[in-house]
Scaffold this motif. Structure first.
Motif, PDB file in Angstrom:
ATOM      1  N   ASP A   1       6.585  11.308  -5.659  1.00  0.00           N
ATOM      2  CA  ASP A   1       5.276  11.787  -5.206  1.00  0.00           C
ATOM      3  C   ASP A   1       4.441  10.720  -4.490  1.00  0.00           C
ATOM      4  N   ARG A   2       5.037   9.555  -4.237  1.00  0.00           N
ATOM      5  CA  ARG A   2       4.382   8.509  -3.460  1.00  0.00           C
ATOM      6  C   ARG A   2       5.410   7.866  -2.539  1.00  0.00           C
ATOM      7  N   MET A   3       4.925   7.206  -1.498  1.00  0.00           N
ATOM      8  CA  MET A   3       5.811   6.405  -0.656  1.00  0.00           C
ATOM      9  C   MET A   3       5.016   5.227  -0.102  1.00  0.00           C
ATOM     10  N   PRO A   4       5.701   4.131   0.225  1.00  0.00           N
ATOM     11  CA  PRO A   4       4.991   2.999   0.817  1.00  0.00           C
ATOM     12  C   PRO A   4       4.509   3.352   2.220  1.00  0.00           C
ATOM     13  N   VAL A   5       3.408   2.753   2.626  1.00  0.00           N
ATOM     14  CA  VAL A   5       2.930   2.928   3.994  1.00  0.00           C
ATOM     15  C   VAL A   5       3.816   2.100   4.916  1.00  0.00           C
ATOM     16  N   ILE A   6       4.527   2.789   5.810  1.00  0.00           N
ATOM     17  CA  ILE A   6       5.361   2.133   6.813  1.00  0.00           C
ATOM     18  C   ILE A   6       4.577   2.144   8.118  1.00  0.00           C
ATOM     19  N   LEU A   7       4.348   0.984   8.668  1.00  0.00           N
ATOM     20  CA  LEU A   7       3.471   0.855   9.827  1.00  0.00           C
ATOM     21  C   LEU A   7       4.125   1.298  11.133  1.00  0.00           C
ATOM     22  N   THR A   8       3.378   2.038  11.916  1.00  0.00           N
ATOM     23  CA  THR A   8       3.812   2.413  13.260  1.00  0.00           C
ATOM     24  C   THR A   8       3.163   1.514  14.306  1.00  0.00           C
ATOM     25  N   ASP A   9       2.182   0.720  13.882  1.00  0.00           N
ATOM     26  CA  ASP A   9       1.482  -0.196  14.782  1.00  0.00           C
ATOM     27  C   ASP A   9       1.236  -1.519  14.055  1.00  0.00           C
ATOM     28  N   ILE A  10       2.206  -2.419  14.141  1.00  0.00           N
ATOM     29  CA  ILE A  10       2.077  -3.700  13.440  1.00  0.00           C
ATOM     30  C   ILE A  10       1.015  -4.576  14.086  1.00  0.00           C
ATOM     31  N   HIS A  11       0.819  -4.416  15.392  1.00  0.00           N
ATOM     32  CA  HIS A  11      -0.167  -5.234  16.093  1.00  0.00           C
ATOM     33  C   HIS A  11      -1.583  -4.857  15.641  1.00  0.00           C
ATOM     34  N   GLY A  12      -1.832  -3.561  15.554  1.00  0.00           N
ATOM     35  CA  GLY A  12      -3.141  -3.109  15.110  1.00  0.00           C
ATOM     36  C   GLY A  12      -3.437  -3.521  13.679  1.00  0.00           C
ATOM     37  N   TRP A  13      -2.421  -3.451  12.816  1.00  0.00           N
ATOM     38  CA  TRP A  13      -2.614  -3.796  11.414  1.00  0.00           C
ATOM     39  C   TRP A  13      -3.000  -5.260  11.241  1.00  0.00           C
ATOM     40  N   LEU A  14      -2.416  -6.140  12.033  1.00  0.00           N
ATOM     41  CA  LEU A  14      -2.716  -7.572  11.908  1.00  0.00           C
ATOM     42  C   LEU A  14      -3.926  -8.010  12.733  1.00  0.00           C
ATOM     43  N   ASN A  15      -4.411  -7.137  13.599  1.00  0.00           N
ATOM     44  CA  ASN A  15      -5.523  -7.496  14.470  1.00  0.00           C
ATOM     45  C   ASN A  15      -6.802  -7.703  13.647  1.00  0.00           C
ATOM     46  N   PRO A  16      -7.314  -8.934  13.578  1.00  0.00           N
ATOM     47  CA  PRO A  16      -8.506  -9.208  12.747  1.00  0.00           C
ATOM     48  C   PRO A  16      -9.762  -8.511  13.262  1.00  0.00           C
ATOM     49  N   GLU A  17      -9.744  -8.066  14.507  1.00  0.00           N
ATOM     50  CA  GLU A  17     -10.903  -7.377  15.071  1.00  0.00           C
ATOM     51  C   GLU A  17     -10.893  -5.884  14.748  1.00  0.00           C
TER      52      GLU A  17
ATOM     53  N   ILE B   1       0.841  -1.193   0.000  1.00  0.00           N
ATOM     54  CA  ILE B   1       0.000   0.000   0.000  1.00  0.00           C
ATOM     55  C   ILE B   1       0.883   1.253   0.000  1.00  0.00           C
ATOM     56  N   THR B   2       0.516   2.224  -0.823  1.00  0.00           N
ATOM     57  CA  THR B   2       1.271   3.481  -0.879  1.00  0.00           C
ATOM     58  C   THR B   2       0.384   4.652  -0.465  1.00  0.00           C
ATOM     59  N   THR B   3       1.049   5.733  -0.088  1.00  0.00           N
ATOM     60  CA  THR B   3       0.341   6.925   0.342  1.00  0.00           C
ATOM     61  C   THR B   3       1.088   8.168  -0.142  1.00  0.00           C
ATOM     62  N   THR B   4       0.610   9.341   0.251  1.00  0.00           N
ATOM     63  CA  THR B   4       1.307  10.574  -0.104  1.00  0.00           C
ATOM     64  C   THR B   4       2.649  10.602   0.620  1.00  0.00           C
ATOM     65  N   PRO B   5       3.655  11.249   0.052  1.00  0.00           N
ATOM     66  CA  PRO B   5       4.987  11.214   0.651  1.00  0.00           C
ATOM     67  C   PRO B   5       5.138  12.177   1.821  1.00  0.00           C
ATOM     68  N   ASN B   6       6.034  11.846   2.726  1.00  0.00           N
ATOM     69  CA  ASN B   6       6.416  12.821   3.751  1.00  0.00           C
ATOM     70  C   ASN B   6       7.427  13.794   3.138  1.00  0.00           C
ATOM     71  N   GLN B   7       7.890  14.749   3.911  1.00  0.00           N
ATOM     72  CA  GLN B   7       8.754  15.794   3.378  1.00  0.00           C
ATOM     73  C   GLN B   7      10.076  15.253   2.840  1.00  0.00           C
ATOM     74  N   LEU B   8      10.595  14.210   3.462  1.00  0.00           N
ATOM     75  CA  LEU B   8      11.866  13.634   3.019  1.00  0.00           C
ATOM     76  C   LEU B   8      11.721  12.971   1.662  1.00  0.00           C
ATOM     77  N   VAL B   9      10.644  12.207   1.481  1.00  0.00           N
ATOM     78  CA  VAL B   9      10.441  11.458   0.237  1.00  0.00           C
ATOM     79  C   VAL B   9       9.958  12.360  -0.886  1.00  0.00           C
ATOM     80  N   SER B  10       9.163  13.363  -0.567  1.00  0.00           N
ATOM     81  CA  SER B  10       8.576  14.224  -1.603  1.00  0.00           C
ATOM     82  C   SER B  10       9.617  14.959  -2.418  1.00  0.00           C
ATOM     83  N   ASP B  11      10.796  15.098  -1.881  1.00  0.00           N
ATOM     84  CA  ASP B  11      11.896  15.724  -2.614  1.00  0.00           C
ATOM     85  C   ASP B  11      12.340  14.851  -3.785  1.00  0.00           C
ATOM     86  N   VAL B  12      11.982  13.575  -3.723  1.00  0.00           N
ATOM     87  CA  VAL B  12      12.405  12.613  -4.749  1.00  0.00           C
ATOM     88  C   VAL B  12      11.223  12.067  -5.541  1.00  0.00           C
TER      89      VAL B  12
END
Length: 221
Positions: A161-177, A148-159
């Motif tokens: 116009d998209r960046m991959p979604v890097i998860l800050t909560d892997i537990h929530g992402w895998l939680n089937p509930e 999954i990709t999203t809009t870039p942050n400031q670091l990536v946007s210099d290069v």
């Protein structure tokens, strides 16, 4: 678009970071992961986190043409919950795709210069992904995935116009509930990341060695 990345972390770090219980994938360090290749992914099976292999390029189970995979290496976060190929997977088939760096290209002079992006800590992290199982004409199952990709942050946007979604909560992402996962589909904080130029050799999928992740002077080819 995310079309190339690296996973060169030690297997022990990957297992510990993602609390993997079972592995049925033969892990090797990869310096130039490309679409259609088999990549490591982490999913829940009977409540356990399992590291398995997935072909990068999603083939929905209902598709009649496997060539659709070439168009589905990425899934845009914007409106993903409404798209036929992704909306059901977003509820039940979420996957962690481990990485420790990804490449993007910027036009410079007469060519394009690749950059590698990673955490300042250089630690392994996970892209948000979706997976599905498709069966070929012989009925053989093929597990596939998309990043999954999203809009870039400031670091990536210099290069790019998209960046991959890097998860800050892997537990929530895998939680089937967890049904509403829109909160996870955001740009990763730029101040926690770094980038540097690398050899243009990374543009050739046949190249895959440690030299590709070494920083080069910008005037170097």
């Amino acid at each position: 678009m995310c079309g190339r990345y690296t996973i060169t972390s030690e297997l022990d770090e990957i297992i510990n970071t993602f609390a993997i219980v079972e592995t049925d994938y033969e892990y090797t360090k990869r310096y130039n992961v490309a679409p259609t290749q088999i990549v490591p992914g982490i999913i829940l099976k009977e409540g356990k986190r399992v590291l398995s292999g997935f072909r990068w390029g999603l083939i929905p189970f209902w598709s009649k043409d496997p060539k659709i995979a070439y168009k589905m290496i990425n899934a845009r976060a914007e409106g993903i919950e409404k798209k036929p190929a992704f909306r059901s997977l977003l509820k039940r088939n979420r996957i962690l795709i481990p990485s420790n760096g990804f490449y993007e290209w910027r036009k410079e002079g007469e060519g394009k210069q690749p950059y590698r992006f990673q955490m300042k800590t250089k630690a392994v992290y996970a892209f948000a992904g979706l997976y599905d199982t498709w069966r070929d004409s012989n009925g053989e199952p093929i597990s596939t995935c998309t990043i999954i990709t999203t809009t870039p942050n400031q670091l990536v946007s210099d290069v790019h116009d998209r960046m991959p979604v890097i998860l800050t909560d892997i537990h929530g992402w895998l939680n089937p509930e967890m049904e509403d996962v829109s909160q996870f589909l955001k740009p990763f904080p730029a101040d926690e990341m770094m980038k540097y130029p690398v050899s243009r050799d990374v543009g050739n999928v046949k190249n895959s060695d440690e030299s590709l992740i070494k920083e080069i002077p910008l005037n170097s080819k």
